[in-house]
Write a protein that holds these residues in place. Sequence first.
Motif, mmCIF file in Angstrom:
data_model
loop_
_atom_site.group_PDB
_atom_site.id
_atom_site.type_symbol
_atom_site.label_atom_id
_atom_site.label_comp_id
_atom_site.label_asym_id
_atom_site.label_seq_id
_atom_site.Cartn_x
_atom_site.Cartn_y
_atom_site.Cartn_z
ATOM 1 N N ASP A 178 0.842 -1.196 0.000
ATOM 2 C CA ASP A 178 0.000 0.000 0.000
ATOM 3 C C ASP A 178 0.876 1.245 0.000
ATOM 4 O O ASP A 178 1.506 1.567 1.013
ATOM 5 N N PRO A 179 0.942 1.985 -1.117
ATOM 6 C CA PRO A 179 1.814 3.170 -1.172
ATOM 7 C C PRO A 179 1.476 4.220 -0.121
ATOM 8 O O PRO A 179 2.373 4.891 0.395
ATOM 9 N N ALA A 180 0.194 4.362 0.212
ATOM 10 C CA ALA A 180 -0.183 5.374 1.204
ATOM 11 C C ALA A 180 0.377 5.039 2.579
ATOM 12 O O ALA A 180 0.865 5.923 3.299
ATOM 13 N N LEU A 181 0.305 3.760 2.973
ATOM 14 C CA LEU A 181 0.870 3.361 4.257
ATOM 15 C C LEU A 181 2.383 3.517 4.251
ATOM 16 O O LEU A 181 2.984 3.942 5.245
ATOM 17 N N LEU A 182 2.997 3.187 3.137
ATOM 18 C CA LEU A 182 4.448 3.327 3.044
ATOM 19 C C LEU A 182 4.854 4.797 3.120
ATOM 20 O O LEU A 182 5.861 5.143 3.756
ATOM 21 N N ASP A 183 4.065 5.681 2.520
ATOM 22 C CA ASP A 183 4.331 7.125 2.629
ATOM 23 C C ASP A 183 4.259 7.570 4.086
ATOM 24 O O ASP A 183 5.068 8.391 4.541
ATOM 25 N N ALA A 184 3.280 7.021 4.825
ATOM 26 C CA ALA A 184 3.149 7.384 6.239
ATOM 27 C C ALA A 184 4.353 6.897 7.033
ATOM 28 O O ALA A 184 4.851 7.604 7.917
ATOM 29 N N ALA A 185 4.833 5.692 6.719
ATOM 30 C CA ALA A 185 6.026 5.179 7.404
ATOM 31 C C ALA A 185 7.227 6.049 7.112
ATOM 32 O O ALA A 185 8.020 6.369 8.013
ATOM 33 N N ARG A 186 7.374 6.463 5.859
ATOM 34 C CA ARG A 186 8.513 7.332 5.496
ATOM 35 C C ARG A 186 8.395 8.688 6.172
ATOM 36 O O ARG A 186 9.399 9.269 6.603
ATOM 37 N N ALA A 187 7.168 9.215 6.259
ATOM 38 C CA ALA A 187 6.978 10.518 6.900
ATOM 39 C C ALA A 187 7.360 10.461 8.369
ATOM 40 O O ALA A 187 7.893 11.425 8.928
ATOM 41 N N ARG A 188 7.101 9.323 9.011
ATOM 42 C CA ARG A 188 7.402 9.187 10.425
ATOM 43 C C ARG A 188 8.868 8.871 10.676
ATOM 44 O O ARG A 188 9.437 9.322 11.661
ATOM 45 N N LEU A 189 9.481 8.080 9.781
ATOM 46 C CA LEU A 189 10.821 7.551 10.069
ATOM 47 C C LEU A 189 11.903 8.122 9.166
ATOM 48 O O LEU A 189 13.084 7.927 9.447
ATOM 49 N N GLY A 190 11.528 8.798 8.098
ATOM 50 C CA GLY A 190 12.489 9.506 7.257
ATOM 51 C C GLY A 190 13.619 8.636 6.747
ATOM 52 O O GLY A 190 13.417 7.501 6.316
ATOM 53 N N ASP A 191 14.840 9.177 6.839
ATOM 54 C CA ASP A 191 15.987 8.464 6.293
ATOM 55 C C ASP A 191 16.493 7.345 7.211
ATOM 56 O O ASP A 191 17.523 6.734 6.947
ATOM 57 N N ARG A 192 15.775 7.073 8.296
ATOM 58 C CA ARG A 192 16.134 5.924 9.128
ATOM 59 C C ARG A 192 15.822 4.608 8.417
ATOM 60 O O ARG A 192 16.289 3.552 8.832
ATOM 61 N N ILE A 193 14.970 4.676 7.385
ATOM 62 C CA ILE A 193 14.609 3.463 6.648
ATOM 63 C C ILE A 193 14.814 3.664 5.154
ATOM 64 O O ILE A 193 14.765 4.784 4.650
ATOM 65 N N ARG A 194 15.072 2.561 4.470
ATOM 66 C CA ARG A 194 14.883 2.494 3.027
ATOM 67 C C ARG A 194 13.500 1.881 2.817
ATOM 68 O O ARG A 194 12.990 1.183 3.688
ATOM 69 N N SER A 195 12.897 2.097 1.654
ATOM 70 C CA SER A 195 11.547 1.582 1.474
ATOM 71 C C SER A 195 11.300 1.234 0.019
ATOM 72 O O SER A 195 11.971 1.736 -0.895
ATOM 73 N N ALA A 196 10.319 0.357 -0.178
ATOM 74 C CA ALA A 196 9.916 -0.035 -1.525
ATOM 75 C C ALA A 196 8.487 -0.548 -1.465
ATOM 76 O O ALA A 196 8.067 -1.159 -0.477
ATOM 77 N N VAL A 197 7.728 -0.284 -2.526
ATOM 78 C CA VAL A 197 6.363 -0.808 -2.634
ATOM 79 C C VAL A 197 6.442 -2.237 -3.167
ATOM 80 O O VAL A 197 7.090 -2.500 -4.181
ATOM 81 N N GLY A 198 5.798 -3.160 -2.484
ATOM 82 C CA GLY A 198 5.794 -4.539 -2.935
ATOM 83 C C GLY A 198 5.147 -5.447 -1.906
ATOM 84 O O GLY A 198 4.831 -5.021 -0.794
ATOM 85 N N ASP A 199 4.959 -6.708 -2.297
ATOM 86 C CA ASP A 199 4.420 -7.694 -1.375
ATOM 87 C C ASP A 199 5.448 -8.795 -1.143
ATOM 88 O O ASP A 199 6.568 -8.738 -1.670
ATOM 89 N N ALA A 200 5.069 -9.799 -0.375
ATOM 90 C CA ALA A 200 6.036 -10.824 -0.007
ATOM 91 C C ALA A 200 6.572 -11.567 -1.225
ATOM 92 O O ALA A 200 7.763 -11.878 -1.297
#
Length: 279
Positions: free
Chosen positions: A79-101
């Motif tokens: 879910d790109p929207a949830l991933l955007d929220a995670a990035r907004a909260r954690l910033g450069d502390r994480i790398r991120s990508a849209v995808g499933d298992a």
Amino acid sequence: MNSSADTGSLPAAGGAEPSTDYAALRRDPEYAELNRALLDLVPVGSGPAVLDLGCGDGAVSEQLLLRDPAMSLTAVDPDPALLDAARARLGDRIRSAVGDAASVSRLFPPDAFDTVVLANCIHLVPDLGEALGAIGQVLAGGGRLVCNSAFYSGAESAADLPVYAELVGTARRLARKRGLPPARSAAGRPAGLRRSAADYQAALAAAGFTGVVTTERVITLGRSFLAALCSTPMFATAALPGIDRHTAAELLAEALEQQYERAPFTITRRCVYFSATKP
């Protein structure tokens, strides 16, 4: 989980904390307790590369970073929207990508991670064998896969089944009063909810994982936890199919309040935890 992970939080990278359909659940202390045993299965130290798969809005990602700030954390969610929220909260502390298992073997090179975490979401994976095969490709030799679920065959207490039925039945009646008749539920339970703990054990073994350790814990769902759970798209759309998820969540919340007014209650469930190693 140490004490800082129980109650602490990282400052939002973009200022105000973003709101999502899962925000109430993420803030609930009973939900944090549910995750405690899972987080305790994640090795700490030596700057490990960790994949938080199905990260949602970053609830478990945040706790992982609080436990081990030196880790290299990658967060993935479909879910790109949830991933955007995670990035907004954690910033450069994480790398991120849209995808499933099932897509991780295409997103990342082989042996990219020391640990893969699936927190409270493995029951949403439609093809377990495909997903575990992909995870095995990106997990380094000797690396660990940890996952948990409170939604599997055997999780519910038989005594509590009428409580669930009353909650959903009341919400459906409220929907009809609003002129919003729910669609008929699909026949049978979704595949993920029909799996047993033994099914997961067999799937892990078939995918080549070893050292599989399975534990089950009894958890108590109080009023705040149930209200937060009812607000999530997964629960709301399953209970009231064919109704907008936000409206469905409102109807479930109203039904829950009516049920509590008649007689306060709690629900008990079992949560299963798995830890497995890639040889």
